[in-house]
Every structure is written in C-alpha cells, then in structure tokens.
Design a protein around this motif. Structure first.
Motif, PDB file in Angstrom:
ATOM      1  N   ASP A 171      93.905 -43.143 133.971  1.00 17.10           N
ATOM      2  CA  ASP A 171      95.043 -43.973 134.344  1.00 17.10           C
ATOM      3  C   ASP A 171      94.600 -45.345 134.854  1.00 17.10           C
ATOM      4  N   SER A 172      95.269 -46.391 134.366  1.00 11.44           N
ATOM      5  CA  SER A 172      95.118 -47.764 134.885  1.00 11.44           C
ATOM      6  C   SER A 172      93.742 -48.368 134.637  1.00 11.44           C
ATOM      7  N   HIS A 188      94.098 -45.380 139.522  1.00 10.15           N
ATOM      8  CA  HIS A 188      95.422 -45.907 139.873  1.00 10.15           C
ATOM      9  C   HIS A 188      95.431 -46.347 141.334  1.00 10.15           C
ATOM     10  N   GLU A 200      95.628 -52.899 134.333  1.00 14.65           N
ATOM     11  CA  GLU A 200      96.084 -53.262 135.675  1.00 14.65           C
ATOM     12  C   GLU A 200      96.050 -54.779 135.822  1.00 14.65           C
TER      13      GLU A 200
END
Length: 526
Positions: A78-79, A245, A330
C-alpha cells in the motif's frame, strides 16, 4: 556511514513516539475453517469444492497437483512509490529485497495504477477492468458478485487460494474476498479471534489513533502458519502489506538508519491533519518526513523478505510466479497536497511492478513500455497456462516477460470518489487530465516535464486531441461496464456494523465531506 544490519522484526512493538505500545499479535493464525467471518459468505466455486472433497486440485482439463501449474504469489504494498526504491534509481537503501527480486526478474519502468486510492485499484487488480467498468469507485459500494476475480478463475483451475490483508478497504464487505478459500484480516488494532461485528466495533473505538496500525509482523506470522500446512494443490497467495501507508511511525532503529542526525521534533503521527506538514514547511523537516516514509518502506521490505523465506521453506518459491506491485503512490506536497485520493498526478498513480520466476526468460530485464494494473489478471492466467481471458480490458504481459515486444497502450486513470469526477489518459509521452464536468483541463509532456508543472494552454491541438481520446476511452469503459451488467452494488445500510466501518474509513482519511479541486502548484518546502 555504514548501515547496521537489519534489526529483527518484533511482534508488538512500542510506538517510536513513546506512549502506549501498539497492538501485539497473539500468535494465533486462522485456518481455513476458523478465518475472520466476512460480511457475507466468501464464494467458493463448485470446481474448488469438488477438488477439496477429493483431497486434490483438479483443473478443467483433468490435471491434478502442483506440477501442472506454477504457484502464484501477488504482493500489493500500500502507498508505495516506485521512485523510492533502489531498483528504480533511488539512492537510499530502502528496498534490498525488492531490488533482489528485480535483479532476478523483470522490472517494469512505467507501471501505473487505475486511480490514486486502495479500493478501486484492487478491484482493477483482481478483475482486469478499469474503474468505470468494474464500478467499485466510491465508499459504500461492493464489487458485484457477477465479476469473476483472479482468485475465482484460479480456484476453478484447481488452485488453493489464500489472501492476507492489513487495511480496511480489503475487508470482505467490499467484495474483494470473492474466490478466496482463506481470507484473513491482519489488522493489528483488533483481535483476529473476534466475530466480525465486534471487530468493526473495536476498530471504531480505537481512540482516534487508527493510523498507528502495524500489520506487517502479523501478516508475516499468518503467512508462515498458512505455508506450513499446505496440500498438493498449486497455490495463489495474495498479500496486502499496509505499513507504508501513513501515519509514518517506523521503529526507531529504522528511523536511525535513514535520518540519524535529525534534531527537530516533527513526527509522522497525524500526517493528514498536522498543520506543520504543509507547503512551505522547513526543508529539514521535509527531509525528515521523507526519511520516515523511507524507513517504513525498509521495514516493509524486511517483512517481505520474511514472507518469501517462509514460502521458500515450504518449497513454494522455486518456480513460482511472483508479482510485486502497489495500489497507488503518495503525495508529499509536489502539487501542494499530501497523502492520496486527491489527484491523478504521477506521484500517486505510478507504481512499482516486478515479476520474477515462472514466465521470465531473461532475469534482470527492465521494460520501458507503459503497463497497467489491469494487465495483471491476463498476465497471471497466461503464465499459469490458462490463457488470457477475453472479458478483461488488460492484456497479457507474458510476451514482455519472454523478451518480446508489445505495442504500447494508453492507461485510463479515474478518481470518482466523494463527488470527484477526475479522469486522465496517460502514455509514456504525456498525460491529459480532465476535472469534469467543468475546466480546468490539463496536458503534461511527461518526457519534457515529468513533474507535471507546465500544462499546455487550452486550444493547443495536442491538448484538444488528447481530450478527445480521453472522452472516447471513458465512454468505452462505461459502455463495457453497462454491457457486462456487473455494476457495483451499495453495501446494505443495515449490514452488521456498516456504520462502524464507515467511521473507520473516516478515521483513516478516506471519506471526505466534499470534493477537492485539482492540486495546487508545486509550492514545496522552504
């Protein structure tokens, strides 16, 4: 400075900011019979049930056992920004495990998501369809049962399918558990043994500090337990790693690795709401913020190494197809914003994509062609010997893995959550962005202006032609979704703890009360 050896990954560590310790994992791993109870039953295809009853895997051609199909491992981090990884040219030592995978596989230099947030990008990853087509584009929706996910397709071919996730948008209530025989939450703020209704209520009651979840160690332990108890079927393993994240709260020893000389007091806690993390912030604080992000990447890279080691110990890594990617990137104020789910700029839509093992003819290859998350479903199925399906919008990248060529195809990018209607069409040459239904509309020359700071003026023929191509791509995606009849459905308002889940997502900063306009200019740190 010589970096110290990577520290051991501990289960249940204290916050590097002090205060209460983060939730510890109690060592329990849910089995196929005792997994987290989903909001609705996880669908298991009849072919998989029959295979399970017989005690072996069986594909539609009558084949059985692992020898007929490669194991498949799909890791979504994630991210994770590609440009913060060593194999993508980053100077810091953030990613030795990913770098080793790239050196032994194929790295795609220009891979893009379908959006800039978790839910629709994973739906695209699992269905091979763009966001307007699969329809899972906003909060409160669930992927339609009529979609045939990657897990369902592999299960029907005799695969044992297992998924482990660490973030709220992978929860079964959103429909992404379709086809998984094992689907386990590894979120560390809740007890994995609780019923789902209590899990959601517990999640909502975490005194507003939901961003301090640390799911990597728990995910590692869960995968280890699962890998130690496998039968002879080929496996499809999906792992969602959450800790990159925000908030950015890596263990102190990782912070020391990347920014040992920082004397300020900026932390990564409360990232979205911290007024100090804003355009014009002091340069040294900004550098420390990036160091915290890098430290989270390295921490997660070490967790990934543990997962691969566990698969290797189980005899499941050699010859497997291993795919590592991200759902989105991000933003760190490049266009005046932070986080994600706000724009479609490069920093949030470009993702890493590394493929190793089965199907790779020339390890260490770097492919410059633009590729997309929607290409994963046909690629995996093709390499697994099942053939690329014709009901997806992606295409198989197997020729690129073999060292052959493919003509480049554009990528449709969409952000349709919380009242937004942002769409973009990207190639390696440029990107057109429409903030419909009204201007502004932008075109960026990605070769001459990779930071997307100088848009062409309205009326420029390049911009106008690109807008027309975007309109056609958007219409095609929407029309296909209509023809398929697989529109996402609203999560039942009376479903158990739907309100609690919504509160959890608001705590994580995913649910806004209104739409933002396009990102501001790059007013970065001082």
């Amino acid at each position: 400075m010589t970096n110290p050896p990577p520290p051991a990954i501990s289960i249940g560590r204290a916050s590097p900011l002090g205060g209460r310790p983060r939730a510890a994992y109690d060592g329990r791993v849910m089995t196929r019979r005792a997994r987290a109870c989903p909001a609705r039953p996880v669908r298991v295809p009849a072919a998989l049930l029959a295979a399970a009853l017989l005690g072996c895997g069986g594909g539609p051609d009558g084949s059985t056992g692992r020898a007929d199909r490669p194991d498949v491992v799909l890791i979504s981090i994630d991210s994770l920004r590609a440009d913060h990884l060593g194999c993508y040219g980053y100077a810091r030592d953030t990613s030795p495990t990913l770098d080793a995978l790239a050196a032994d596989g194929v790295r795609f230099e220009n891979a893009v998501s379908t959006t800039s947030w978790t839910l629709p990008s994973h739906a695209a990853m699992f269905t091979g369809l763009y966001d307007s087509t699969h329809g899972l584009v906003d909060n409160g929706l669930r992927l339609a049962d009529a979609h045939e996910t990657l897990a369902e397709r592999l299960a029907a071919a005799g695969y044992h399918t297992a998924g482990f996730f660490g973030g709220p948008y992978l929860h079964p209530t959103f429909g992404l558990a379709q086809g998984f025989e094992v689907y386990e939450s590894c979120m560390t703020t809740v007890d994995a043994a609780l019923p789902e209704a209590d899990v959601r209520a517990e999640s909502r009651a975490r005194d507003g500090r939901s961003h301090v979840d640390v799911t990597g160690p728990r995910t590692l332990e869960a995968v280890r337990g699962w890998a130690a108890d496998l039968d002879e079927r080929p496996v499809f393993l999906f792992v969602h790693l959450w800790d990159v994240h925000y908030d950015f709260l890596p263990p102190p020893e990782y912070v020391e690795r990347f920014d040992p000389d920082y004397e300020g007091d900026l932390t990564g806690e409360g990232f979205l709401d911290n007024p100090r993390i804003a355009p014009g912030m002091p340069r040294r604080d900004y550098e420390h913020l990036l160091a915290l992000y890098d430290a989270e990447i390295r921490f997660t890279d070490d967790v990934l190494k543990g997962i691969l080691d566990a698969l290797d110990a189980a005899g499941r890594l050699d010859g497997a197809l291993v795919v590592v990617t991200a759902d989105h990137g991000e933003e760190f104020l490049e266009h005046g914003r932070k986080g994600h789910q706000k724009t479609l700029f490069e920093e949030v839509v470009r993702v890493p994509l590394i493929v190793r093992g089965a199907g790779v003819a020339a390890p260490g290859t770097v492919r410059p062609e633009q590729v997309r998350l929607v290409d994963l479903v046909p690629t995996v199925l093709d390499v697994a010997g099942l053939g690329a399906p014709d009901d997806v919008q992606g295409r198989s990248l197997a020729p690129l893995l073999r060292g052959e060529s493919l003509a480049e195809e554009p990528a449709l990018l969409e952000l349709l959550a919380d009242g937004r209607a942002f769409r973009a069409l990207r190639t390696n040459d440029g990107k057109v962005i429409s903030y419909a239904p009204t201007p502004p509309r932008r075109y960026y020359d990605l070769r001459g202006d990779p930071g997307e700071q100088r848009s062409l003026e309205r009326g420029d023929p390049v911009l106008e032609n690109a807008l027309e191509e975007l309109r056609r791509a958007t219409l095609d995606a929407a029309e296909l979704g209509h023809r398929l009849g697989r529109r996402a459905v609203a999560v039942e308002p009376d479903a158990p703890d739907a309100e609690a889940l919504d509160a959890r997502l608001r705590e994580l900063g995913y649910v806004d009360d209104g739409a933002d306009d396009e990102g501001a200019g790059g007013d970065g740190p001082r």
